[in-house]
Design a protein around this motif. Structure first.
Motif, PDB file in Angstrom:
ATOM      1  N   SER A 107      -6.219   8.064   0.350  1.00 19.31           N
ATOM      2  CA  SER A 107      -5.769   6.929   1.165  1.00 19.31           C
ATOM      3  C   SER A 107      -6.690   6.692   2.357  1.00 19.31           C
ATOM      4  CB  SER A 107      -4.339   7.190   1.650  1.00 19.31           C
ATOM      5  OG  SER A 107      -3.861   6.088   2.369  1.00 19.31           O
TER       6      SER A 107
ATOM      7  N   ARG B 268      -8.564   3.341   3.155  1.00 17.81           N
ATOM      8  CA  ARG B 268      -8.243   2.581   4.385  1.00 17.81           C
ATOM      9  C   ARG B 268      -9.495   2.333   5.211  1.00 17.81           C
ATOM     10  NH1 ARG B 268      -2.709   1.323   3.890  1.00 17.81           N
ATOM     11  NH2 ARG B 268      -1.704   3.106   2.932  1.00 17.81           N
TER      12      ARG B 268
ATOM     13  N   CYS C  15      -7.579  -7.125  10.489  1.00 14.65           N
ATOM     14  CA  CYS C  15      -6.952  -5.950   9.892  1.00 14.65           C
ATOM     15  C   CYS C  15      -6.015  -5.315  10.923  1.00 14.65           C
ATOM     16  CB  CYS C  15      -8.105  -5.000   9.565  1.00 14.65           C
ATOM     17  SG  CYS C  15      -7.654  -3.535   8.692  1.00 14.65           S
TER      18      CYS C  15
ATOM     19  N   PHE D 166      -7.741   5.903   9.132  1.00 14.45           N
ATOM     20  CA  PHE D 166      -9.032   5.386   8.637  1.00 14.45           C
ATOM     21  C   PHE D 166     -10.224   5.968   9.368  1.00 14.45           C
ATOM     22  CE2 PHE D 166      -8.757   2.457  12.233  1.00 14.45           C
ATOM     23  CZ  PHE D 166     -10.087   2.198  12.561  1.00 14.45           C
TER      24      PHE D 166
ATOM     25  N   SER E  68      -4.029  -1.668  11.775  1.00 15.20           N
ATOM     26  CA  SER E  68      -4.064  -0.248  11.425  1.00 15.20           C
ATOM     27  C   SER E  68      -2.911   0.465  12.138  1.00 15.20           C
ATOM     28  CB  SER E  68      -5.416   0.329  11.860  1.00 15.20           C
ATOM     29  OG  SER E  68      -5.441   1.701  11.572  1.00 15.20           O
TER      30      SER E  68
ATOM     31  N   ASN F  92      -4.741   0.613  -2.566  1.00 13.51           N
ATOM     32  CA  ASN F  92      -5.043   0.281  -1.164  1.00 13.51           C
ATOM     33  C   ASN F  92      -6.358  -0.473  -0.978  1.00 13.51           C
ATOM     34  OD1 ASN F  92      -2.761   1.636   0.353  1.00 13.51           O
ATOM     35  ND2 ASN F  92      -3.481   3.306  -0.928  1.00 13.51           N
TER      36      ASN F  92
ATOM     37  N   SER G 118      -4.726  -1.544   7.044  1.00 10.63           N
ATOM     38  CA  SER G 118      -5.367  -0.232   6.971  1.00 10.63           C
ATOM     39  C   SER G 118      -4.308   0.785   7.423  1.00 10.63           C
ATOM     40  CB  SER G 118      -6.617  -0.214   7.858  1.00 10.63           C
ATOM     41  OG  SER G 118      -7.292   1.011   7.713  1.00 10.63           O
ATOM     42  N   ALA G 119      -4.719   1.915   7.952  1.00  9.41           N
ATOM     43  CA  ALA G 119      -3.789   2.911   8.487  1.00  9.41           C
ATOM     44  C   ALA G 119      -4.573   3.719   9.506  1.00  9.41           C
ATOM     45  CB  ALA G 119      -3.248   3.820   7.386  1.00  9.41           C
TER      46      ALA G 119
ATOM     47  N   GLY H 173       0.832  -1.200   0.000  1.00  9.09           N
ATOM     48  CA  GLY H 173       0.000   0.000   0.000  1.00  9.09           C
ATOM     49  C   GLY H 173       0.864   1.246   0.000  1.00  9.09           C
TER      50      GLY H 173
END
Ligand SMILES: CCCCCCCCCCC/C=C/C(=O)SCCNC(=O)CCNC(=O)[C@H](O)C(C)(C)COP(=O)(O)OP(=O)(O)OC[C@H]1O[C@@H](n2cnc3c(N)ncnc32)[C@H](O)[C@@H]1OP(=O)(O)O
Ligand SMILES: NC(=O)C1=CN([C@@H]2O[C@H](COP(=O)(O)OP(=O)(O)OC[C@H]3O[C@@H](n4cnc5c(N)ncnc54)[C@H](OP(=O)(O)O)[C@@H]3O)[C@@H](O)[C@H]2O)C=CC1
Length: 261
Positions: free
Chosen positions: A159, A163, A186, A149, A188, A118, A145-146, A96
Motif C-alpha cells: 500500500s 500510495r 491528492c 506514502f 493524504s 490503490n 493517498s495515505a 482503496g
C-alpha cells in the motif's frame, strides 16, 4: 456544514468507494451542498444506501457497481456517468485499502491486488474521466493517498508503495491535464476513524495508534470529507498537483509499523 449552501449547485461529482466511510460521508456532504453524484464501488447494497441519503437531500444519485481493478468496468462507470448527466465536474478517487502483512510473506497475488486497487484502479479512473474532462474543457480530479506514502511502513509495503506512486501520478497528471482546464490534487489522510480502518487495525495496536497522533485522537469522517470538499470547490482553484495531508500531525513522528510481531 462549514461551506455555504448551494456551493455545488449544478455540479456533477463522481466518487469511488462511495458506499462506506470517507467516500460515503463525502458524497452526502457534497449532495447537501447541491451536487448530483455518481457512485461507484463493488457492493451495490451500500451504494444504494448512500444514494438513498443523497436523494433524501433532494439531489440525484446514479449507482454504478464497479470494481476499479478492472479497466473495462471503470470505462463503463465513466461512460454511464456521462450518458446520465452529460458532464462530470469532479472525480474523487476515494476507493482503496490493503491488509497488513510483512513483505517477505506477501504473495504475488496479494501484492498485485493492493497495487491494482490503490494505484492501477486510480490510474484507470483518472484516464477514463480525464479523457472526458479534457474534451469538455474543464474538470477536477482528487486522488486518495495515505500518510504512509512518505515513510517506511512495515506491514504496508504494497500500500505504501502504491500510495507514493499515486502522489507522483497526481503531479504528472496535474502537468499533463492543466492545459485542458483540468486540475489534479491528492489528499493524504490518516488515521481517520472509518469502519474500514478500525476493522483492519489490530485491536492490540489501537492504544499505540492513538498515542502516536499528536492531536491525541483519530480524525473523524467529516474532517476527511471537508478537506475533499474544499479541494472539489473553487476555493482551491489555484491548487494543482498538491498533496494535502490530513493526519493530526501523525507523520511528524516518523515511520509507522503496523506489524504486531
Ligand atoms: C500502530 C501504528 C500505526 C499508527 C499510525 C496510523 C497511520 C494511518 C495510516 C492509514 C493507512 C491506510 C488506512 C486505510 O486504508 S483505512 C481503509 C481500510 N479498508 C480496507 O483496507 C479495506 C479492507 N481490505 C480489503 O478489502 C483487502 O485487503 C483488499 C484491499 C486487498 C481487497 O481484497 P480482496 O478480497 O478483493 O482480494 P482478493 O480476494 O482478490 O485477494 C487477492 C490476494 O490478496 C490476499 N489477501 C486479501 N486480503 C488479505 C488479508 N486480509 N490478509 C492476507 N492476504 C489477503 C488474498 O489471499 C489473495 O492472495 P492469494 O491469491 O495469494 O491468496
Ligand atoms: N481511514 C484512514 O485512516 C485512511 C484511509 N485512507 C484511504 O481512504 C479511502 C477511504 O477509506 P475508508 O473510508 O477509511 O475505508 P473503507 O474501507 O470504508 O473504504 C474503502 C472503500 O473502497 C471501496 N473499494 C475497495 N475495493 C474496491 C474496488 N476494487 N473497486 C471499487 N471500490 C473498492 C470499498 O467499497 P466496496 O467494498 O463496496 O468495493 C469501500 O467503500 C481508501 O482509499 C483508504 O485506503 C487513506 C489513509 C488513511
Amino acid at each position: 456544514m462549514i461551506f455555504r449552501d448551494g456551493l455545488f449547485q449544478g455540479s456533477v461529482i463522481a466518487i469511488t468507494g462511495a458506499g462506506t466511510g470517507i467516500g460515503r460521508t463525502t458524497a452526502i456532504a457534497l449532495a447537501s451542498l447541491g451536487a448530483d453524484v455518481s457512485l461507484a464501488g463493488r457492493h451495490i447494497g451500500t451504494l444504494q444506501e448512500t444514494a438513498c441519503k443523497v436523494e433524501k437531500l433532494g439531489r440525484k444519485a446514479l449507482v454504478v457497481p464497479t470494481n476499479i481493478r478492472n479497466p473495462e468496468e471503470v470505462n463503463h462507470f465513466a461512460e454511464a456517468t456521462y450518458q446520465h448527466y452529460g458532464k462530470v465536474d469532479v472525480l474523487i478517487n476515494n476507493a482503496g485499502g490493503q491488509f497488513i502483512q510483512n513483505s517477505l510473506n506477501l504473495s504475488p497475488n496479494g501484492w498485485k491486488a493492493v497495487v491494482d486497487l490503490n494505484l492501477n484502479g486510480t490510474f484507470y479512473c483518472c484516464q477514463a474521466f480525464g479523457r472526458m474532462m479534457c474534451q469538455q474543457g474543464h474538470g477536477n480530479i482528487i486522488n486518495m493517498s495515505a500518510v504512509v506514502f512518505e515513510t517506511g511502513s512495515p506491514g504496508m509495503a504494497h500500500s505504501a508503495a502504491a500510495r507514493a506512486a499515486v502522489v507522483n501520478l497526481t503531479k504528472t497528471l496535474a502537468l499533463e491535464l492543466a492545459p485542458s482546464g483540468v486540475r489534479v490534487n491528492c489528499i493524504s489522510p490518516g488515521p481517520i476513524a472509518s469502519e474500514g480502518f478500525i476493522h483492519e487495525l489490530p485491536s492490540s495496536q489501537y492504544d499505540e495508534t492513538i498515542q502516536r497522533i499528536p492531536l491525541g485522537r483519530m480524525g473523524t469522517l467529516d474532517e476527511a470529507a471537508s478537506v475533499i470538499v474544499f479541494l472539489a470547490s473553487e476555493a482551491s482553484s489555484f491548487m494543482n498537483g498538491e498533496v494535502v495531508i490530513v493526519d493530526g500531525g501523525t507523520r511528524l513522528r516518523g515511520a509507522m509499523s503496523f506489524l504486531t510481531d
